[in-house]
Design a protein around this motif. Structure first.
Motif, PDB file in Angstrom:
ATOM      1  N   ASP A 250      20.873 -50.855 -28.914  1.00  0.00           N
ATOM      2  CA  ASP A 250      21.899 -51.527 -30.094  1.00  0.00           C
ATOM      3  C   ASP A 250      22.683 -49.929 -30.218  1.00  0.00           C
ATOM      4  N   ALA A 251      22.129 -48.922 -29.865  1.00  0.00           N
ATOM      5  CA  ALA A 251      23.249 -47.712 -30.047  1.00  0.00           C
ATOM      6  C   ALA A 251      22.906 -46.578 -28.944  1.00  0.00           C
ATOM      7  N   PRO A 252      23.596 -45.371 -28.922  1.00  0.00           N
ATOM      8  CA  PRO A 252      23.420 -44.363 -27.989  1.00  0.00           C
ATOM      9  C   PRO A 252      21.898 -44.056 -28.192  1.00  0.00           C
ATOM     10  N   ILE A 253      21.021 -43.866 -27.260  1.00  0.00           N
ATOM     11  CA  ILE A 253      19.735 -43.592 -27.276  1.00  0.00           C
ATOM     12  C   ILE A 253      19.362 -42.077 -27.906  1.00  0.00           C
ATOM     13  N   LEU A 254      20.367 -41.134 -27.354  1.00  0.00           N
ATOM     14  CA  LEU A 254      20.275 -39.682 -27.846  1.00  0.00           C
ATOM     15  C   LEU A 254      20.297 -39.651 -29.315  1.00  0.00           C
ATOM     16  N   TYR A 255      21.555 -40.464 -30.021  1.00  0.00           N
ATOM     17  CA  TYR A 255      21.828 -40.414 -31.272  1.00  0.00           C
ATOM     18  C   TYR A 255      20.685 -40.992 -32.173  1.00  0.00           C
ATOM     19  N   VAL A 256      20.304 -42.059 -31.783  1.00  0.00           N
ATOM     20  CA  VAL A 256      19.097 -42.778 -32.226  1.00  0.00           C
ATOM     21  C   VAL A 256      17.768 -41.695 -32.331  1.00  0.00           C
ATOM     22  N   LEU A 257      17.699 -40.888 -31.406  1.00  0.00           N
ATOM     23  CA  LEU A 257      16.308 -40.004 -31.597  1.00  0.00           C
ATOM     24  C   LEU A 257      16.690 -39.141 -32.309  1.00  0.00           C
ATOM     25  N   LEU A 258      17.712 -38.306 -32.111  1.00  0.00           N
ATOM     26  CA  LEU A 258      18.366 -37.189 -32.939  1.00  0.00           C
ATOM     27  C   LEU A 258      18.301 -37.506 -34.488  1.00  0.00           C
ATOM     28  N   GLY A 259      18.888 -38.926 -34.725  1.00  0.00           N
ATOM     29  CA  GLY A 259      18.879 -39.028 -36.245  1.00  0.00           C
ATOM     30  C   GLY A 259      17.665 -39.532 -37.076  1.00  0.00           C
ATOM     31  N   GLU A 260      16.826 -40.311 -36.208  1.00  0.00           N
ATOM     32  CA  GLU A 260      15.662 -40.735 -36.701  1.00  0.00           C
ATOM     33  C   GLU A 260      14.160 -40.228 -36.508  1.00  0.00           C
ATOM     34  N   TYR A 261      14.128 -39.543 -35.426  1.00  0.00           N
ATOM     35  CA  TYR A 261      12.912 -39.192 -34.806  1.00  0.00           C
ATOM     36  C   TYR A 261      12.438 -37.742 -34.522  1.00  0.00           C
ATOM     37  N   THR A 262      13.843 -36.970 -34.581  1.00  0.00           N
ATOM     38  CA  THR A 262      13.549 -35.354 -34.371  1.00  0.00           C
ATOM     39  C   THR A 262      13.759 -34.556 -35.463  1.00  0.00           C
ATOM     40  N   PRO A 263      13.006 -33.363 -35.724  1.00  0.00           N
ATOM     41  CA  PRO A 263      13.360 -32.477 -36.876  1.00  0.00           C
ATOM     42  C   PRO A 263      14.672 -32.239 -37.014  1.00  0.00           C
ATOM     43  N   GLN A 264      15.154 -31.855 -38.282  1.00  0.00           N
ATOM     44  CA  GLN A 264      16.618 -31.588 -38.498  1.00  0.00           C
ATOM     45  C   GLN A 264      17.072 -30.392 -37.649  1.00  0.00           C
ATOM     46  N   TRP A 265      16.278 -29.352 -37.783  1.00  0.00           N
ATOM     47  CA  TRP A 265      16.874 -28.188 -36.947  1.00  0.00           C
ATOM     48  C   TRP A 265      16.940 -28.439 -35.565  1.00  0.00           C
TER      49      TRP A 265
ATOM     50  N   ALA B 142      15.518 -41.165 -21.431  1.00  0.00           N
ATOM     51  CA  ALA B 142      15.546 -42.695 -21.339  1.00  0.00           C
ATOM     52  C   ALA B 142      14.430 -43.508 -21.116  1.00  0.00           C
ATOM     53  N   LEU B 143      13.359 -42.868 -20.493  1.00  0.00           N
ATOM     54  CA  LEU B 143      12.088 -43.482 -20.431  1.00  0.00           C
ATOM     55  C   LEU B 143      11.218 -43.471 -21.413  1.00  0.00           C
ATOM     56  N   ALA B 144      11.472 -42.317 -22.342  1.00  0.00           N
ATOM     57  CA  ALA B 144      10.452 -42.319 -23.459  1.00  0.00           C
ATOM     58  C   ALA B 144      11.007 -43.112 -24.577  1.00  0.00           C
ATOM     59  N   ALA B 145      12.371 -43.247 -24.632  1.00  0.00           N
ATOM     60  CA  ALA B 145      13.108 -43.997 -25.818  1.00  0.00           C
ATOM     61  C   ALA B 145      12.732 -45.294 -25.831  1.00  0.00           C
ATOM     62  N   VAL B 146      12.334 -46.137 -25.071  1.00  0.00           N
ATOM     63  CA  VAL B 146      11.898 -47.507 -24.968  1.00  0.00           C
ATOM     64  C   VAL B 146      10.371 -47.417 -25.822  1.00  0.00           C
ATOM     65  N   SER B 147       9.612 -46.639 -25.549  1.00  0.00           N
ATOM     66  CA  SER B 147       8.413 -46.524 -25.991  1.00  0.00           C
ATOM     67  C   SER B 147       8.376 -46.094 -27.480  1.00  0.00           C
ATOM     68  N   ILE B 148       9.512 -44.983 -28.003  1.00  0.00           N
ATOM     69  CA  ILE B 148       9.635 -44.641 -29.173  1.00  0.00           C
ATOM     70  C   ILE B 148      10.373 -45.395 -30.206  1.00  0.00           C
ATOM     71  N   VAL B 149      11.545 -45.932 -29.797  1.00  0.00           N
ATOM     72  CA  VAL B 149      12.431 -46.751 -30.500  1.00  0.00           C
ATOM     73  C   VAL B 149      12.150 -48.059 -30.375  1.00  0.00           C
ATOM     74  N   GLY B 150      11.745 -48.709 -29.355  1.00  0.00           N
ATOM     75  CA  GLY B 150      11.405 -50.052 -28.999  1.00  0.00           C
ATOM     76  C   GLY B 150      12.702 -50.659 -28.148  1.00  0.00           C
ATOM     77  N   ASP B 151      12.693 -52.154 -28.511  1.00  0.00           N
ATOM     78  CA  ASP B 151      13.989 -53.158 -28.185  1.00  0.00           C
ATOM     79  C   ASP B 151      15.257 -52.531 -28.827  1.00  0.00           C
ATOM     80  N   SER B 152      15.160 -51.922 -29.914  1.00  0.00           N
ATOM     81  CA  SER B 152      16.530 -51.412 -30.461  1.00  0.00           C
ATOM     82  C   SER B 152      17.010 -50.301 -29.918  1.00  0.00           C
ATOM     83  N   ALA B 153      16.721 -49.829 -28.828  1.00  0.00           N
ATOM     84  CA  ALA B 153      17.052 -48.568 -28.171  1.00  0.00           C
ATOM     85  C   ALA B 153      18.604 -48.834 -27.524  1.00  0.00           C
TER      86      ALA B 153
END
Length: 219
Positions: free
Chosen positions: A15-30, A2-13
């Motif tokens: 708009d959607a569940p933060i976990l799914y945003v990070l997993l779908g756009e910023y983390t490796p597929q595996w 929750a603390l790191a998502a704002v700096s990674i995703v920005g204000d759009s954090a």
């Protein structure tokens, strides 16, 4: 996260569940596959445990299948398995009406807080309470909490789509405060019943007199 998502995703954090945003756009597929697999596994084990425990309590404590002192017999096992089906259907209905697992989980803890926490704690540390105080606290607390649930238009900021009775008495401003209101009502009910009841005095039963043994008579 929750603390790191704002700096990674920005204000759009927001708009959607933060976990799914990070997993779908910023983390490796595996890593996304591994995390999602863990979430699915944890959900399945939790669901199966909840269904099994609920069905077991109903079979053993409510319907009294197999008697009070019966072991886990074949009749109890069969009844538990059959009762899991309507419990699963009821859980699916609730999940479809309110597709917010976090909100449903918090609501569950609210119901426990309003009905069982006060009797459990005071029952351990205060000998004045009895079964009547426990029943009063549980019934009063869960009734108030459930009543606010059906009368409040929102559930922790989300629209109450599960069971809402339109009214002009309760507004969304009490949303969140109802958690503490149910707990306080349960506490007041327990203390009141415990104080007004008449203490049960222990009845001392006199021990039977021991007659002296008969002496053998010499012939």
């Amino acid at each position: 996260m929750a603390l790191a998502a704002v700096s990674i995703v920005g204000d759009s954090a927001a708009d959607a569940p933060i976990l799914y945003v990070l997993l779908g756009e910023y983390t490796p597929q595996w890593l996304s596959i591994l995390v999602l697999s863990g979430l699915v596994t944890a959900s399945l084990t939790t669901i199966s445990g909840v269904l099994l425990s609920t069905a077991t309590v109903l079979v053993r404590n409510v319907f009294r299948v197999g008697g009070e002192n019966a072991a886990m017999s074949s009749d109890v096992m069969k009844a538990t398995r059959l009762l899991m089906l309507p419990m699963a259907a009821f859980g699916a209905l609730v999940a479809l009406r309110v597709p917010q697992t976090g909100i449903l989980l918090t609501l569950t803890f609210d119901l426990l807080l309003a009905s069982l926490v006060v009797p459990f704690i005071l029952g351990l540390f205060w000998s004045r309470g009895d079964g009547r105080a426990v029943a009063a606290a549980a019934i009063a607390g869960i009734t108030v909490r459930a009543g606010f649930f059906v009368l409040t238009p929102t559930i922790y900021g989300v629209d109450n789509t599960l069971l809402y009775i339109p009214n002009s008495l309760v507004t969304s401003s009490v949303d969140g405060w109802t958690t503490f209101i149910g707990f306080l009502v349960s506490l007041v009910a327990y203390v009141t019943v415990a104080l007004v009841r008449r203490p049960v005095r222990a009845v001392t039963v006199p021990e039977p007199a021991v007659l002296p043994a008969k002496q053998p008579v010499a012939v």
